[in-house]
Write a protein that holds these residues in place. Structure first.
Motif, short mmCIF file in Angstrom:
data_model
loop_
_atom_site.label_atom_id
_atom_site.label_comp_id
_atom_site.label_asym_id
_atom_site.label_seq_id
_atom_site.Cartn_x
_atom_site.Cartn_y
_atom_site.Cartn_z
N ALA A 7 2.13 -1.97 -0.31
CA ALA A 7 1.84 -0.67 0.32
C ALA A 7 3.12 -0.07 0.91
O ALA A 7 3.98 -0.82 1.37
CB ALA A 7 0.79 -0.84 1.40
N PRO A 8 3.22 1.26 0.89
CA PRO A 8 4.45 1.90 1.40
C PRO A 8 4.82 1.44 2.80
O PRO A 8 5.99 1.19 3.08
CB PRO A 8 4.11 3.39 1.41
N GLU A 9 3.80 1.29 3.68
CA GLU A 9 4.10 0.97 5.07
C GLU A 9 4.60 -0.47 5.23
O GLU A 9 5.13 -0.83 6.27
CB GLU A 9 2.87 1.21 5.97
N ALA A 10 4.42 -1.30 4.19
CA ALA A 10 4.87 -2.68 4.28
C ALA A 10 6.23 -2.89 3.63
O ALA A 10 6.76 -3.99 3.63
CB ALA A 10 3.83 -3.60 3.62
N ARG A 11 6.81 -1.81 3.07
CA ARG A 11 8.05 -1.99 2.31
C ARG A 11 9.31 -1.97 3.18
O ARG A 11 10.31 -2.57 2.83
CB ARG A 11 8.17 -0.90 1.24
N LEU A 68 3.53 6.74 6.76
CA LEU A 68 3.51 5.48 6.01
C LEU A 68 4.94 4.97 5.79
O LEU A 68 5.21 3.78 5.93
CB LEU A 68 2.84 5.67 4.64
N ALA A 69 5.85 5.90 5.46
CA ALA A 69 7.22 5.51 5.17
C ALA A 69 7.90 4.89 6.40
O ALA A 69 8.83 4.12 6.28
CB ALA A 69 8.03 6.70 4.67
N ILE A 70 7.41 5.25 7.59
CA ILE A 70 7.99 4.67 8.81
C ILE A 70 7.30 3.35 9.14
O ILE A 70 7.72 2.64 10.05
CB ILE A 70 7.87 5.65 9.99
N GLY A 71 6.23 3.03 8.43
CA GLY A 71 5.61 1.73 8.63
C GLY A 71 4.24 1.76 9.30
O GLY A 71 3.68 0.72 9.61
N MET A 72 3.69 2.98 9.51
CA MET A 72 2.33 3.08 10.07
C MET A 72 1.31 2.75 8.98
O MET A 72 1.53 3.07 7.82
CB MET A 72 2.06 4.51 10.52
N THR A 73 0.17 2.19 9.40
CA THR A 73 -0.90 2.02 8.42
C THR A 73 -1.64 3.35 8.29
O THR A 73 -1.41 4.28 9.06
CB THR A 73 -1.92 0.96 8.90
N LEU A 100 16.06 6.38 9.74
CA LEU A 100 17.03 5.31 9.98
C LEU A 100 16.68 4.44 11.19
O LEU A 100 17.13 3.31 11.29
CB LEU A 100 18.44 5.90 10.19
N ALA A 101 15.88 4.99 12.11
CA ALA A 101 15.62 4.31 13.38
C ALA A 101 15.13 2.86 13.23
O ALA A 101 15.61 1.99 13.92
CB ALA A 101 14.67 5.12 14.24
N PRO A 102 14.17 2.58 12.32
CA PRO A 102 13.70 1.19 12.22
C PRO A 102 14.64 0.26 11.45
O PRO A 102 14.20 -0.78 10.99
CB PRO A 102 12.35 1.32 11.49
N HIS A 103 15.91 0.64 11.28
CA HIS A 103 16.88 -0.20 10.59
C HIS A 103 16.51 -0.55 9.16
O HIS A 103 16.56 -1.73 8.78
CB HIS A 103 17.08 -1.54 11.34
N PRO A 104 16.13 0.39 8.34
CA PRO A 104 15.81 0.02 6.96
C PRO A 104 17.11 -0.31 6.21
O PRO A 104 18.17 0.20 6.56
CB PRO A 104 15.18 1.28 6.38
N ALA A 105 17.01 -1.17 5.20
CA ALA A 105 18.19 -1.48 4.39
C ALA A 105 18.43 -0.39 3.35
O ALA A 105 19.47 -0.33 2.72
CB ALA A 105 18.02 -2.83 3.71
N LEU A 106 17.40 0.45 3.18
CA LEU A 106 17.49 1.50 2.15
C LEU A 106 16.76 2.75 2.63
O LEU A 106 15.67 2.67 3.21
CB LEU A 106 16.84 0.99 0.85
N GLY A 158 8.54 5.30 14.58
CA GLY A 158 8.44 4.07 13.79
C GLY A 158 8.84 2.82 14.56
O GLY A 158 8.95 1.75 13.99
N LEU A 159 9.03 2.98 15.88
CA LEU A 159 9.54 1.86 16.67
C LEU A 159 8.48 1.29 17.59
O LEU A 159 8.78 0.71 18.62
CB LEU A 159 10.76 2.31 17.50
N GLY A 160 7.22 1.47 17.23
CA GLY A 160 6.11 1.06 18.09
C GLY A 160 6.12 -0.41 18.45
O GLY A 160 5.58 -0.81 19.47
N LYS A 161 6.77 -1.22 17.57
CA LYS A 161 6.74 -2.67 17.84
C LYS A 161 7.73 -3.06 18.93
O LYS A 161 7.64 -4.13 19.51
CB LYS A 161 7.08 -3.44 16.56
N LEU A 162 8.70 -2.18 19.20
CA LEU A 162 9.70 -2.51 20.21
C LEU A 162 9.15 -2.26 21.61
O LEU A 162 8.28 -1.43 21.81
CB LEU A 162 10.95 -1.63 20.02
#
Lengths: 221, 352
Positions: B77-81, A126-131, B152-158, B105-109
């Motif tokens: 939700a955590p995944e949307a933050r 989740l923290a990486i952005g998965m649903t 860090l891979a998805p470029h989070p600001a935090l 976490g880079l599935g969109k790329l």
């Protein structure tokens, strides 16, 4: 007493026996694959947190686990034609019954497997952005399945042994084929001995496989 | 100053009916590394989990990149933050290779972009040669760095780090905390670290919030916490030291057994009577060993630290103080040694 046995009939009976074995294996394989898929869906339903979905899944599993398999086989074979108006055939009926029945057992195994994966794995996904469902599919289920492969296989050889119950609806599996051959040649005892050797060989090979897999998984964990 | 990347205001958090965090707030500038430092059970991990989105707020607000992400009735939700997190046990995916973990976490790329980013992250954490290994084949420190690269891979600001070094031995911990700091600074990512280990906090953080009983007791840099602790809890928790009694002679002078100290006495200390008793904090570096000094104290205990020895000294009154002395001055227990005061920052608290 063994001097009266005559194993020379076995080569004669082999083609028929192989045909029976093929059906037993086919039934096992289809019921295993279908049962694991359906069972995984049932397990997900039970863990989903959805109240009615969870209850429905639990009810299904409880029912399946509290009815003898033989009774399920008979009911299904005789009831479905009454409901649909046409017979579905012994083999098809057996395949559907076994899949539905085994799903209940596989679902309990998959449920334990899913629950054995630390909660942190979902959080990490989740923290990486998965649903939630993405993390189920990419993180939890692959690990749960891998960890549970030995247990799933163990259940599968119970399934393989249980395929002999299809004799009740007249489907020709390994046991039935041997019995028929025994009758035909008047050598029932020899045929039973031979067929139990086949059951043993297959189950023994499977159990070796389970042992090997257990070792490999222990390293990864 | 640029707008803060994260703002928390008046946070309230509870487990069941038990409120563990109340009225907590702080701000974090882009690229800054902060640390929540406190004993176990002070609520620091709960705050981190709330920022990540794993806990719901009872009250207060969390703003991330100028967007409200959490309040009593808002919960993104955590995944949307889009906030990265490194977990205490790393939570690497055991069925995936190091490269696949980082790229997860880079599935969109698109594939080439994803591979380039994974290679970049592997380079950043110094694990380029381990890309195809599985997590269980790596050492604890390497796993830690994979977890950081993955966050860090998805470029989070935090990025949030929950006790990230607690599973490592102390030597590794110190080296890695400096390394992680460099990696975060190189990536320009703001971070919040949670720990109970002050050395970790000192090594990594630009600013530190000392937490106790669900509140921040003081938010400052390490030097301030050590030399200007806001209250007795901070004074006790950060660094070593001893409390001795002193008498306020006038608003600028405190007299203790070892002599007079120039100090601004806190106002709350002395309303009413002109002379009052205060507690004075003496750090081990405030007491200097000096053979020519007329002041004497008896060695009560000693702890060898390598370059220095930490002596516990008993004063004639029976009060004990600490002194950090270069380790070639090796004295035995029971021996009197000469000391003098070398106090630059006098810290006083109302007498308890």
């Amino acid at each position: 007493m063994f001097s009266t046995l005559d194993f020379s009939v076995i080569p004669l009976a082999l083609p028929a026996i192989f045909k029976g074995l093929a059906f037993s294996l086919e039934l096992t394989l289809i019921a295993m694959i279908g049962g694991v898929i359906l069972g995984t869906l049932l397990a997900l339903a039970r863990l989903s947190g959805g109240k009615w979905l969870g209850r429905a899944a639990k009810f299904y599993v409880d029912i399946m686990r509290s009815i003898p398999l033989l009774m399920m086989i008979l009911w299904f074979f005789f009831l479905i034609p009454l409901l649909t108006g046409q017979p579905i055939g012994q083999e098809k009926s057996a395949i559907i019954t076994f899949t539905l029945f085994q799903a209940a057992f596989y679902s309990e195994i998959m449920r334990a497997g899913i629950q054995s994966i630390p909660r942190g794995q979902v959080n990490a996904a989740l923290a990486i952005g998965m649903t939630y469902w993405q993390s189920m599919g990419h993180v939890i289920l692959p690990q749960a399945f891998r960890n549970m492969v030995p247990v799933l296989l163990t259940q599968t050889f119970v399934l393989f042994q249980d395929t002999s119950l299809v004799y009740a609806i007249g489907a020709t599996d390994l046991l039935k084929a041997a019995e028929n051959a025994g009758m035909l040649y008047g050598r029932t005892v020899e045929m039973y001995l031979f067929v139990s050797l086949i059951y043993f060989a297959i189950c023994f090979a499977l159990s070796m496989l389970v042992k090997y897999m257990n070792k490999r998984i222990a390293i990864i964990r | 100053m640029s707008a803060p990347v994260l703002q928390t205001r008046d946070l309230r958090l509870a487990y069941g009916r038990h409120e563990v965090v109340r009225g907590l707030g702080f701000e974090l500038a882009p690229g800054a590394i902060a640390c929540l430092l406190g004993p176990s059970g002070c609520g620091k991990t709960t705050v981190l989990r709330a920022i990540a989105g794993f806990e719901r707020l009872l009250g207060g607000e969390i703003h991330f990149e100028a967007r409200l992400i959490g309040s009593a009735d808002t919960h993104l939700a955590p995944e949307a933050r889009g906030i990265g997190m490194v977990f205490q046990d790393y939570a690497l995916f055991p069925h995936l290779s190091v490269a696949a973990n980082i790229g997860f976490g880079l599935g969109k790329l698109a594939r080439p972009a994803r591979e380039a980013r994974v290679a970049e992250m592997l380079e950043l954490v110094g694990l380029a040669s381990e890309a195809q290994k599985f997590p269980h084949e790596l050492s604890g420190g390497q796993q830690q760095r994979v977890a950081l690269a993955r966050a860090l891979a998805p470029h989070p600001a935090l990025v949030l780090l929950d006790e990230p070094f607690s599973n490592l031995d102390s030597e590794m911990r110190e080296r890695l905390s400096l390394e992680v700091r460099d990696i975060l600074k190189a990536a320009g990512t703001a971070a919040i670290l949670v720990t109970h280990d002050q050395h970790e906090a000192f090594a990594m953080a630009d600013e530190i919030g000392v937490m106790h009983e669900g509140r921040i007791q003081q938010w400052a840099d390490a030097w301030q916490l050590y030399h200007r602790p806001a209250n007795r809890f901070v004074a006790d928790f950060v660094g070593q030291g001893a409390i001795v009694q002193g008498v306020v002679r006038d608003p600028a002078t405190v007299e203790i057994e070892l002599g007079r100290l120039s100090s601004n006495v806190p106002v709350e200390c002395c309303h009413g009577s002109r002379e009052c008793v205060v507690d004075v904090l003496l750090r081990p570096d405030d007491i200097v060993h000096d053979d020519s000094s007329p002041l004497q104290a008896i060695v009560a205990r000693k702890a060898f630290k390598g370059a220095e020895i930490l002596y516990t000294l008993r004063l004639p009154s029976g009060a004990e103080v600490l002194s950090l002395v270069p380790s070639h001055h090796n004295h035995t227990i029971g021996q009197p040694i000469g000391i003098r005061l070398d106090v630059e920052q006098v810290v006083t608290f109302p007498h308890a």
